[in-house]
Design a protein around this motif. Structure first.
Motif, PDB file in Angstrom:
ATOM      1  N   UNK A 119      36.431  55.152   8.932  1.00  0.00           N
ATOM      2  CA  UNK A 119      37.140  54.319   9.894  1.00  0.00           C
ATOM      3  C   UNK A 119      36.701  54.675  11.314  1.00  0.00           C
ATOM      4  N   UNK A 120      36.345  53.672  12.111  1.00  0.00           N
ATOM      5  CA  UNK A 120      35.935  53.934  13.496  1.00  0.00           C
ATOM      6  C   UNK A 120      37.163  54.202  14.363  1.00  0.00           C
ATOM      7  N   UNK A 121      36.927  54.846  15.499  1.00  0.00           N
ATOM      8  CA  UNK A 121      38.018  55.097  16.442  1.00  0.00           C
ATOM      9  C   UNK A 121      38.550  53.784  17.015  1.00  0.00           C
ATOM     10  N   UNK A 122      37.681  52.788  17.161  1.00  0.00           N
ATOM     11  CA  UNK A 122      38.137  51.478  17.630  1.00  0.00           C
ATOM     12  C   UNK A 122      39.153  50.890  16.665  1.00  0.00           C
ATOM     13  N   UNK A 123      38.807  50.897  15.383  1.00  0.00           N
ATOM     14  CA  UNK A 123      39.703  50.299  14.396  1.00  0.00           C
ATOM     15  C   UNK A 123      40.982  51.097  14.235  1.00  0.00           C
ATOM     16  N   UNK A 124      40.901  52.433  14.324  1.00  0.00           N
ATOM     17  CA  UNK A 124      42.122  53.218  14.220  1.00  0.00           C
ATOM     18  C   UNK A 124      43.033  52.921  15.405  1.00  0.00           C
ATOM     19  N   UNK A 125      42.443  52.787  16.605  1.00  0.00           N
ATOM     20  CA  UNK A 125      43.251  52.443  17.778  1.00  0.00           C
ATOM     21  C   UNK A 125      43.924  51.088  17.589  1.00  0.00           C
ATOM     22  N   UNK A 126      43.184  50.118  17.045  1.00  0.00           N
ATOM     23  CA  UNK A 126      43.753  48.787  16.835  1.00  0.00           C
ATOM     24  C   UNK A 126      44.893  48.828  15.825  1.00  0.00           C
ATOM     25  N   UNK A 127      44.723  49.605  14.753  1.00  0.00           N
ATOM     26  CA  UNK A 127      45.767  49.724  13.737  1.00  0.00           C
ATOM     27  C   UNK A 127      47.021  50.366  14.332  1.00  0.00           C
ATOM     28  N   UNK A 128      46.838  51.433  15.099  1.00  0.00           N
ATOM     29  CA  UNK A 128      47.975  52.104  15.722  1.00  0.00           C
ATOM     30  C   UNK A 128      48.683  51.180  16.712  1.00  0.00           C
ATOM     31  N   UNK A 129      47.890  50.455  17.485  1.00  0.00           N
ATOM     32  CA  UNK A 129      48.450  49.505  18.464  1.00  0.00           C
ATOM     33  C   UNK A 129      49.280  48.440  17.754  1.00  0.00           C
ATOM     34  N   UNK A 130      48.746  47.898  16.672  1.00  0.00           N
ATOM     35  CA  UNK A 130      49.484  46.894  15.905  1.00  0.00           C
ATOM     36  C   UNK A 130      50.769  47.471  15.327  1.00  0.00           C
ATOM     37  N   UNK A 131      50.707  48.720  14.876  1.00  0.00           N
ATOM     38  CA  UNK A 131      51.888  49.358  14.303  1.00  0.00           C
ATOM     39  C   UNK A 131      52.953  49.596  15.371  1.00  0.00           C
ATOM     40  N   UNK A 134      54.485  46.299  15.911  1.00  0.00           N
ATOM     41  CA  UNK A 134      55.275  45.939  14.726  1.00  0.00           C
ATOM     42  C   UNK A 134      56.629  46.640  14.731  1.00  0.00           C
ATOM     43  N   UNK A 135      56.635  47.903  15.175  1.00  0.00           N
ATOM     44  CA  UNK A 135      57.862  48.709  15.187  1.00  0.00           C
ATOM     45  C   UNK A 135      58.595  48.638  16.522  1.00  0.00           C
ATOM     46  N   UNK A 136      58.110  47.780  17.423  1.00  0.00           N
ATOM     47  CA  UNK A 136      58.739  47.602  18.736  1.00  0.00           C
ATOM     48  C   UNK A 136      58.903  48.946  19.456  1.00  0.00           C
ATOM     49  N   UNK A 137      57.824  49.729  19.460  1.00  0.00           N
ATOM     50  CA  UNK A 137      57.885  51.065  20.055  1.00  0.00           C
ATOM     51  C   UNK A 137      56.985  51.196  21.273  1.00  0.00           C
ATOM     52  N   UNK A 138      56.560  50.078  21.853  1.00  0.00           N
ATOM     53  CA  UNK A 138      55.663  50.111  23.003  1.00  0.00           C
ATOM     54  C   UNK A 138      56.400  50.606  24.240  1.00  0.00           C
ATOM     55  N   UNK A 139      55.849  51.608  24.889  1.00  0.00           N
ATOM     56  CA  UNK A 139      56.446  52.139  26.105  1.00  0.00           C
ATOM     57  C   UNK A 139      56.242  51.146  27.248  1.00  0.00           C
ATOM     58  N   UNK A 140      57.248  51.012  28.104  1.00  0.00           N
ATOM     59  CA  UNK A 140      57.156  50.051  29.201  1.00  0.00           C
ATOM     60  C   UNK A 140      56.086  50.436  30.219  1.00  0.00           C
ATOM     61  N   UNK A 200      56.370  61.246  15.531  1.00  0.00           N
ATOM     62  CA  UNK A 200      57.323  61.631  16.570  1.00  0.00           C
ATOM     63  C   UNK A 200      57.782  60.413  17.370  1.00  0.00           C
ATOM     64  N   UNK A 201      56.864  59.466  17.600  1.00  0.00           N
ATOM     65  CA  UNK A 201      57.211  58.262  18.352  1.00  0.00           C
ATOM     66  C   UNK A 201      58.196  57.393  17.578  1.00  0.00           C
ATOM     67  N   UNK A 202      57.939  57.205  16.292  1.00  0.00           N
ATOM     68  CA  UNK A 202      58.751  56.287  15.498  1.00  0.00           C
ATOM     69  C   UNK A 202      59.993  56.926  14.895  1.00  0.00           C
ATOM     70  N   UNK A 203      59.905  58.210  14.564  1.00  0.00           N
ATOM     71  CA  UNK A 203      61.001  58.862  13.830  1.00  0.00           C
ATOM     72  C   UNK A 203      61.673  59.989  14.588  1.00  0.00           C
ATOM     73  N   UNK A 204      61.126  60.371  15.737  1.00  0.00           N
ATOM     74  CA  UNK A 204      61.696  61.490  16.475  1.00  0.00           C
ATOM     75  C   UNK A 204      61.308  62.809  15.842  1.00  0.00           C
ATOM     76  N   UNK A 205      61.834  63.935  16.363  1.00  0.00           N
ATOM     77  CA  UNK A 205      61.487  65.253  15.812  1.00  0.00           C
ATOM     78  C   UNK A 205      61.819  65.347  14.331  1.00  0.00           C
ATOM     79  N   UNK A 206      60.910  65.886  13.574  1.00  0.00           N
ATOM     80  CA  UNK A 206      61.097  66.007  12.119  1.00  0.00           C
ATOM     81  C   UNK A 206      61.632  67.395  11.777  1.00  0.00           C
TER      82      UNK A 206
END
Length: 389
Positions: A119-131, A134-140, A200-206
């Motif tokens: 997997x390229x870093x470009x595609x991993x970045x795109x997948x993470x961005x989409x996620x 999807x989870x409405x976790x984008x920082x303002x 950590x972003x989606x679930x907080x401290x584990x």
């Protein structure tokens, strides 16, 4: 039964569930050790069948989707079509704009080729961005400027938002020279670090999970294997007499009934019956367990090992449900005048691979058996599965 042969690489790629350290290629002071342990404990990643973790191994699209579906897209995974590409189908929404999605369209909506490429870093970045979207976790507010990315002008169209956001949010950072270097690939250690940031972003401290075996008195197991002129019946009388009775959900040694702990007991069986050990169909090798009738040869071996692993008082279940195969199950295969037994030492449905201890009629014990799980299904009419408990 059809015979199947896989390349050696497929065997080395075998993934086993692992929840603790102990990989020979993962030193205690590894730079990503903490994040790797977090990912292991969460079940997001696993180790390999040869006892390695392979932190420097490149990650494919299929593997990354498996990681995401285990941690962040569990509902999508449960709803996806079962099979080899279930994780890919579960991640379809977050693959938008990646080379994987493009391949899927080009091949008539089938996953192939690219998904098993690094997997390229470009595609991993795109997948993470989409996620993140999807989870409405984008920082303002993202504290970053395009001038901070040395190769911003070289980023292909369609990836700019993903790279900018992932870098700015600290999910997937650039290289030491200031480049994003999106054409390069990420390895398993780096992926665990990225997974921990997303977790950590989606679930907080584990919280660190408690060791289910903490405080449990581990009991010593008797030696498995023929001693002197013993018959198998005498050996198992000795073994069963010294084997502690199991509490519910636990093994004879007191540990929780997990794949890892069953594999630990299998290692004791291997010590007593290593590769090349003779186990014939003569009277000496007959065994009548308390939960079954008199057995001979291959089946005698399976029942003896089963009693050692799970305790002689544990019921024996016969079935042909290959979807539930688990470590410690014994497969008794008969057909065309041949007979053999496989005692599963690992099962990996994602990679469609199993490993087993094998014994053919009047043969010798072989701990290096392996092959595709789908190949076992082809022999369903000739195979009986024996599970314990």
């Amino acid at each position: 039964m059809k015979k199947f042969f896989l390349p050696l690489l497929a065997l080395l790629c075998l993934i086993l569930p692992a929840q603790a350290a102990g990989f020979y290629d993962l030193p205690a002071d590894h730079w990503a050790g903490e994040e790797i342990q977090q990912a292991l404990a969460a079940g997001a990643v696993n180790g390999y069948g040869d006892g390695s973790f392979q932190p420097a191994r490149e990650v494919t699209a299929a593997q990354f989707c498996a990681i995401l579906s285990r941690s962040f897209l569990q509902e999508e995974y449960a709803a996806a079509k079962e099979g080899r590409y279930q994780a890919m189908d579960a991640c379809r929404a977050v693959l938008k704009g990646t080379s994987a999605e493009e391949t899927w369209r080009d091949l008539g909506k089938r996953w192939d080729r690219y998904v098993n490429e690094p997997l390229s870093r470009y595609d991993m970045a795109q997948i993470l961005y989409n996620l993140v979207l999807e989870k409405d976790a984008l920082q303002e507010t993202v504290q970053l400027s395009t001038t901070d990315i040395a190769d911003w002008a070289d980023i292909p169209d369609g990836y700019h938002s993903a790279v900018f956001t992932c870098w700015g949010m600290g999910l997937l950072k650039g290289q030491a020279d200031g480049r994003f270097a999106g054409e390069e690939h990420l390895n398993r250690a780096q992926t665990c670090v990225i997974w921990s940031r997303m977790d950590a972003l989606l679930n907080g401290p584990r919280e660190i999970p408690e060791d289910p075996d903490a405080g449990v008195e581990v009991k010593e197991m008797p030696a498995f294997g023929l001693q002197g002129d013993e018959t198998v019946q005498q050996m198992m009388k000795r073994v069963n007499a010294k084997t502690p009775r199991c509490k519910e959900g636990r093994l004879p040694n007191g540990k929780l009934r997990t794949e890892e702990n069953i594999q630990e007991l299998l290692e004791l069986v291997k010590q007593g019956c290593p590769d090349g050990t003779v186990w014939s169909s003569t009277i000496r090798y007959d065994y009548q367990p308390s939960q079954f009738g008199l057995t001979h040869g291959c089946l005698s071996f399976a029942m003896a090992v089963g009693d050692f692993l799970f305790g002689e008082e544990t019921p024996v279940t016969q079935h042909r449900n290959f979807r539930t195969l688990a470590v410690g199950d014994a497969l008794h295969i008969q057909g065309g005048g041949a007979e053999r037994v496989l005692i599963l030492t690992s099962v990996d449905r994602e990679e469609d691979v199993y490993t087993a201890c094998a014994l053919e009629r009047n043969g010798k014990v072989n701990w290096d058996e392996w092959g595709p799980l789908s190949g076992l299904v082809d022999a369903v009419n000739f195979t009986t599965v024996y599970s314990r408990g």
